[in-house]
Design a protein around this motif. Sequence first.
Motif: not given
Lengths: 221, 468
Positions: A135-137, A140-142, A171-175
């Motif tokens: 996740s990142g700029a 986006p996860t979605l 790791p970022p917010r979501n992997v």
Amino acid sequence: MTDARAAILARLAGHRTDQATIAAQAAALLDRVGPTRPDRVRGAPDAVFLQRLASPAIGATGERIATLAELPEAVSRYLAAHALPPLVAVQPHPELAGLAWAGIATHADITPDEAVAVGLAHGGIAETASLVFHSGAHSPTLFAFLPMHHIVALHAHSVRPWLEDHIAADPPRNVNLVTGPSGTTDIEGTLVRGAHGPGHLHVVMIGSNNDADPVAATRPA
Amino acid sequence: MSADFTARAGAALADPTLKIAIDRTTITARTKRASAIAAWPEFPLARALGRDIKDHVIAHLDHYLLEFEANAIASGARVHWAETAQQACDITVALCRAADARSVTRSKSMLGEEIGLPHALAQAGIERVETDLAEHIIQLAGERPSHIIWPALHKTREQVGELFAREHHGALPLDTAEQMMASARRELREKFLAADVGISGANFLIADTGAVCTVTNEGNAELTTTPPRLHIVTAGIEKLVPSTAHAMSLLRLLVRSATGAELTQYTSFHRGPRRPGDTDGPTEFHIILVDNGRTRMRAEGLAEMLRCLRCGACLNHCVVFRQIGGHAYGGTYPGPMGAVITPILDGLAASHDLPNACTLNGQCQEVCPVAIPLPTLLRGWRDRSWREGLEPASLRGSLALWRFVARRPALYRAATALALPMMRLFARRGWISAMPLAGGWTRHRDLPAPPARGFMAQYAARQKAARR
């Protein structure tokens, strides 16, 4: 809730092992991983990835193109084959934004009922044909969860053999590891495709990686 | 056996539709697991490694909890600790209230069921939307989960179709499982995005990053945890692993043992709230570490049970679960693993029947991906139940009578010599389908007819023949 914390820790406190010993034990456990890997897929990681991807257990589709510049054409072909309108959400990644999306109307915001989204994976894992998203700029996860059709570009050189090979130190917010289109086994245990996530997953492999080490477990032959 | 369990099991055995539902899922599950394990000759080594990873963590649980807490806080998460189910629910409800939450989406978590979170949210007047298909089914039906992987295992597809036709707002066809899933997708779509709080469990807590790992096939976990303002994780403290690499070894075991797949469609690691530049993700990320009996299990000889990955393989292979299903067990966790855990959660006095509802055939231990000695742990509860005087007088009386006879070989042989020919009077083609005093057995299955003479009589005859 300081009290609960203290109480739980007090009940767990026993004879203290020093940190270095615990770390050495944890590392020794990882030394045993190699021989436990499911060693039945061999070849270049990107080739193994595409092969596994198309297996019935995973149920995705894949193709290979020479360069990222050919991605819009591949997307157009996919849309035509599935009779979908030329309207796609494109993951706000610089590599994708720079492409010539002639004939396809693109937008960067994904909607809840998005028909088609195009993305770029952070990497791939040959063992399970999993896509790795960070996740990142630019990711986006979605994007990996809202569309009905998810078309994902994957650089061949970013495909590695095993689940352990894409672990980030910070790791970022979501992997998110994505392995095939969404499904469920909740009605009588039988797998059906198309749950809350995408019902269709199509991977477009960019280039090839014939120089990579072939997939094989780290054990004597 | 107490009246409650006997009544529940009896009702389950008398329900032919339930038997169909249990068979459909458990037969599929056993077949798929068997082929996944057959395609993985390295399984025995992987299983030993999985067992040792979990034992290592349980031995040093305080160390890993503190490491996890520090790394989670560094990632921007807030960490809460709960000794009891009540505390965990109170923290969750307080967080929802502080965020002015009206609607909560929930991604299936057995820990959430264990602590009674659905009930606590309802009491607090907070709308709860279950997003896992099976949890959605049982929420609509007003029921409890009957399996830890397939909460709606007790329902046939025909029953799910009828339920959705009644409860869903769309007019989609509902003849196949695909159509039922499509209807649920449409029903829940907007609710995912309208929720104020998303609540998930954790399959693993990663100590060295502070991340929380969830696995789903539907994609509902990420749709639950990404759009809302708050993501709340409720996790048992035994879910810790030292690092992501350790989690990968356990994932290989978990998924094959649960559904027979090699990896779930979605394996996600959640680490803290939205970061600068992120266009989605929660602004607050809370982790509630729940004990609820786990430190007691560790201290009271049940540390091996804390290895459990909640794969459900022991349920699918249990000859008792396959007859009575999950609801008859009466606790959050059914089957062999449930029969070990429930006495800790609900007290042995209320649940001493469960360790007895077992043939000790050892199938559960054989299929367990982390080699939990379930039959040994169940025998431990039986022993304790006996010592604490929880077994009913009728059982104690009959066992005392049996002991009296068994310790007097001549009497025992005389009694057997009398009983065997009598039993054979009721046999037809080698099986007894009805006999006085044996109704508890023969109501649901036949009893094999005994030989005309017992072991000792046959042995004596052979010895005599050999001497001649």
